[in-house]
Design a protein around this motif. Structure first.
Motif, PDB file in Angstrom:
ATOM      1  N   ARG A 115       0.861  -1.194   0.000  1.00  0.00           N
ATOM      2  CA  ARG A 115       0.000   0.000   0.000  1.00  0.00           C
ATOM      3  C   ARG A 115       0.893   1.239   0.000  1.00  0.00           C
ATOM      4  N   ARG A 116       1.486   1.476  -1.143  1.00  0.00           N
ATOM      5  CA  ARG A 116       2.478   2.536  -1.262  1.00  0.00           C
ATOM      6  C   ARG A 116       1.884   3.919  -0.987  1.00  0.00           C
ATOM      7  N   GLU A 117       0.579   4.072  -1.202  1.00  0.00           N
ATOM      8  CA  GLU A 117      -0.052   5.366  -0.946  1.00  0.00           C
ATOM      9  C   GLU A 117      -0.027   5.723   0.540  1.00  0.00           C
ATOM     10  N   LEU A 118       0.207   4.723   1.397  1.00  0.00           N
ATOM     11  CA  LEU A 118       0.265   4.957   2.835  1.00  0.00           C
ATOM     12  C   LEU A 118       1.692   5.068   3.352  1.00  0.00           C
ATOM     13  N   PHE A 119       2.678   4.822   2.488  1.00  0.00           N
ATOM     14  CA  PHE A 119       4.066   4.921   2.922  1.00  0.00           C
ATOM     15  C   PHE A 119       4.336   6.333   3.459  1.00  0.00           C
ATOM     16  N   PRO A 120       5.118   6.455   4.549  1.00  0.00           N
ATOM     17  CA  PRO A 120       5.468   7.785   5.065  1.00  0.00           C
ATOM     18  C   PRO A 120       6.181   8.622   4.019  1.00  0.00           C
ATOM     19  N   ALA A 121       5.817   9.889   3.956  1.00  0.00           N
ATOM     20  CA  ALA A 121       6.408  10.783   2.957  1.00  0.00           C
ATOM     21  C   ALA A 121       7.912  10.934   3.146  1.00  0.00           C
ATOM     22  N   LYS A 122       8.380  10.845   4.386  1.00  0.00           N
ATOM     23  CA  LYS A 122       9.807  11.012   4.654  1.00  0.00           C
ATOM     24  C   LYS A 122      10.615   9.761   4.320  1.00  0.00           C
ATOM     25  N   GLY A 123       9.921   8.681   3.978  1.00  0.00           N
ATOM     26  CA  GLY A 123      10.621   7.453   3.600  1.00  0.00           C
ATOM     27  C   GLY A 123      11.317   6.822   4.779  1.00  0.00           C
ATOM     28  N   GLY A 124      12.588   6.503   4.614  1.00  0.00           N
ATOM     29  CA  GLY A 124      13.335   5.810   5.659  1.00  0.00           C
ATOM     30  C   GLY A 124      13.113   4.318   5.581  1.00  0.00           C
ATOM     31  N   TYR A 125      13.841   3.585   6.451  1.00  0.00           N
ATOM     32  CA  TYR A 125      13.755   2.127   6.448  1.00  0.00           C
ATOM     33  C   TYR A 125      12.427   1.698   7.042  1.00  0.00           C
ATOM     34  N   PRO A 126      11.750   0.698   6.467  1.00  0.00           N
ATOM     35  CA  PRO A 126      12.118  -0.108   5.296  1.00  0.00           C
ATOM     36  C   PRO A 126      11.542   0.418   3.983  1.00  0.00           C
ATOM     37  N   PHE A 127      10.858   1.572   4.056  1.00  0.00           N
ATOM     38  CA  PHE A 127      10.087   2.042   2.905  1.00  0.00           C
ATOM     39  C   PHE A 127      10.970   2.467   1.733  1.00  0.00           C
ATOM     40  N   SER A 128      12.220   2.807   2.020  1.00  0.00           N
ATOM     41  CA  SER A 128      13.124   3.261   0.960  1.00  0.00           C
ATOM     42  C   SER A 128      13.958   2.132   0.366  1.00  0.00           C
ATOM     43  N   LEU A 129      13.741   0.905   0.797  1.00  0.00           N
ATOM     44  CA  LEU A 129      14.537  -0.207   0.268  1.00  0.00           C
ATOM     45  C   LEU A 129      14.344  -0.331  -1.243  1.00  0.00           C
ATOM     46  N   PRO A 130      15.433  -0.533  -1.990  1.00  0.00           N
ATOM     47  CA  PRO A 130      15.343  -0.610  -3.449  1.00  0.00           C
ATOM     48  C   PRO A 130      14.366  -1.670  -3.951  1.00  0.00           C
ATOM     49  N   ALA A 131      14.280  -2.809  -3.255  1.00  0.00           N
ATOM     50  CA  ALA A 131      13.422  -3.902  -3.723  1.00  0.00           C
ATOM     51  C   ALA A 131      11.958  -3.505  -3.777  1.00  0.00           C
ATOM     52  N   TYR A 132      11.555  -2.554  -2.931  1.00  0.00           N
ATOM     53  CA  TYR A 132      10.144  -2.170  -2.858  1.00  0.00           C
ATOM     54  C   TYR A 132       9.781  -1.057  -3.829  1.00  0.00           C
ATOM     55  N   GLN A 133      10.779  -0.443  -4.454  1.00  0.00           N
ATOM     56  CA  GLN A 133      10.495   0.705  -5.307  1.00  0.00           C
ATOM     57  C   GLN A 133       9.777   0.268  -6.590  1.00  0.00           C
ATOM     58  N   GLY A 134       8.686   0.946  -6.905  1.00  0.00           N
ATOM     59  CA  GLY A 134       7.950   0.640  -8.134  1.00  0.00           C
ATOM     60  C   GLY A 134       7.121  -0.626  -8.057  1.00  0.00           C
ATOM     61  N   VAL A 135       6.976  -1.205  -6.870  1.00  0.00           N
ATOM     62  CA  VAL A 135       6.203  -2.439  -6.711  1.00  0.00           C
ATOM     63  C   VAL A 135       4.902  -2.125  -5.995  1.00  0.00           C
ATOM     64  N   GLU A 136       3.803  -2.564  -6.577  1.00  0.00           N
ATOM     65  CA  GLU A 136       2.507  -2.411  -5.922  1.00  0.00           C
ATOM     66  C   GLU A 136       1.894  -3.761  -5.570  1.00  0.00           C
ATOM     67  N   GLU A 137       2.131  -4.759  -6.410  1.00  0.00           N
ATOM     68  CA  GLU A 137       1.563  -6.074  -6.150  1.00  0.00           C
ATOM     69  C   GLU A 137       2.584  -7.158  -6.481  1.00  0.00           C
ATOM     70  N   ILE A 138       2.702  -8.129  -5.590  1.00  0.00           N
ATOM     71  CA  ILE A 138       3.609  -9.257  -5.782  1.00  0.00           C
ATOM     72  C   ILE A 138       2.761 -10.507  -5.946  1.00  0.00           C
ATOM     73  N   PRO A 139       2.569 -10.983  -7.177  1.00  0.00           N
ATOM     74  CA  PRO A 139       1.764 -12.189  -7.380  1.00  0.00           C
ATOM     75  C   PRO A 139       2.479 -13.423  -6.839  1.00  0.00           C
ATOM     76  N   LEU A 140       1.713 -14.331  -6.279  1.00  0.00           N
ATOM     77  CA  LEU A 140       2.247 -15.603  -5.794  1.00  0.00           C
ATOM     78  C   LEU A 140       1.615 -16.703  -6.629  1.00  0.00           C
ATOM     79  N   THR A 141       2.413 -17.308  -7.483  1.00  0.00           N
ATOM     80  CA  THR A 141       1.876 -18.234  -8.480  1.00  0.00           C
ATOM     81  C   THR A 141       2.319 -19.675  -8.257  1.00  0.00           C
ATOM     82  N   SER A 142       2.955 -19.935  -7.126  1.00  0.00           N
ATOM     83  CA  SER A 142       3.421 -21.281  -6.817  1.00  0.00           C
ATOM     84  C   SER A 142       3.125 -21.596  -5.360  1.00  0.00           C
ATOM     85  N   SER A 143       2.987 -22.863  -5.060  1.00  0.00           N
ATOM     86  CA  SER A 143       2.760 -23.260  -3.667  1.00  0.00           C
ATOM     87  C   SER A 143       3.980 -23.007  -2.798  1.00  0.00           C
ATOM     88  N   VAL A 144       5.152 -22.843  -3.413  1.00  0.00           N
ATOM     89  CA  VAL A 144       6.385 -22.536  -2.683  1.00  0.00           C
ATOM     90  C   VAL A 144       7.037 -21.319  -3.319  1.00  0.00           C
TER      91      VAL A 144
END
Length: 237
Positions: free
Chosen positions: A9-38
């Motif tokens: 829910r990136r629209e709720l991320f704090p405007a000042k960022g900081g950890y963990p919201f500024s982590l590179p892995a989360y940038q530009g991601v809104e949904e992470i599909p899970l397509t396998s049982s593992v």
């Protein structure tokens, strides 16, 4: 499968960022599909894989220091910094499951001892004896073999921490049995053995944004293979 997507829910991320919201892995991601049982979360320490797993545990109602919805006990720093900024997409929702957090497993084992005093079961779900009376590896495997059941979601943060290579392979066979019974796994790991589970989806948190990678493309596989093929090369520098 029960959990089909993790929504940031990136629209709720704090405007000042900081950890963990500024982590590179989360940038530009809104949904992470899970397509396998593992599904495996992989990446360097501090990349955000465990943080996301904790957030999923929080949204599942599991104790964020380890346990299920029924385990209530106090542990310092059992937080889920991303917990309120994640939404889970279920089809259907399940409440059965477990969150294993290797670094706080000692406290979980102590909690089970306290519960056993008030409601004796003979440690039925933990191999018939206190987890503290078993070796670290034995206690982990007792949990997997006796506490885990099919038709549930299991969140594991570095389960290989106490497992020998042989035990890791045995755990793969146990995982396969549980998947066939209806289990779904999300696992944060550094183990190239566990990542080899057939048909698993591997998400790398070392990229921005996080992306799916093939098993043979992971640094864990490539580095381990190079080392095993020629360990002297790592010293002849």
């Amino acid at each position: 499968m029960y959990l089909h997507a993790i929504i940031l829910r990136r629209e709720l991320f704090p405007a000042k960022g900081g950890y963990p919201f500024s982590l590179p892995a989360y940038q530009g991601v809104e949904e992470i599909p899970l397509t396998s049982s593992v599904t495996f979360f992989i990446g360097e320490n501090g990349s955000g894989k465990s943080t996301l797993l904790e957030a999923v545990a929080y949204q599942c109602g599991f104790h964020t220091a380890g346990g299920s919805r029924n385990n209530l006990y106090h542990v310092d720093r059992a937080e889920a910094a991303l917990g309120d900024y994640v939404r889970l997409s279920w089809r259907p929702k399940v409440t059965n499951g477990f969150f294993l957090r290797a670094e706080s497993f000692y406290q979980f084992a102590s909690h089970i001892d306290e519960v056993e005093k008030d409601y004796p079961t003979g440690y039925r779900s933990y191999g018939g004896r206190s987890l503290h009376e078993q070796s670290h590896g034995e206690s982990f495997f007792s949990l997997f073999a006796h506490r885990f059941r099919g038709k549930g979601i299991y969140l594991l943060d570095e389960p290989e921490a106490a497992l020998s290579p042989m035990r890791q392979i045995a755990f793969l066979y146990l995982m396969q049995e549980l998947v066939e019974e209806g289990a779904q796994f999300l696992i944060a790991t550094h183990s190239p053995i566990l990542m080899g589970f057939p048909g698993a989806r591997i998400l790398s948190f070392d990229t921005s944004p996080l992306t799916e990678v093939r098993y043979e493309e992971t640094e864990h596989y490539q580095l381990t293979r190079r080392f095993l093929e020629n360990p002297r090369a790592f010293w002849d520098i």
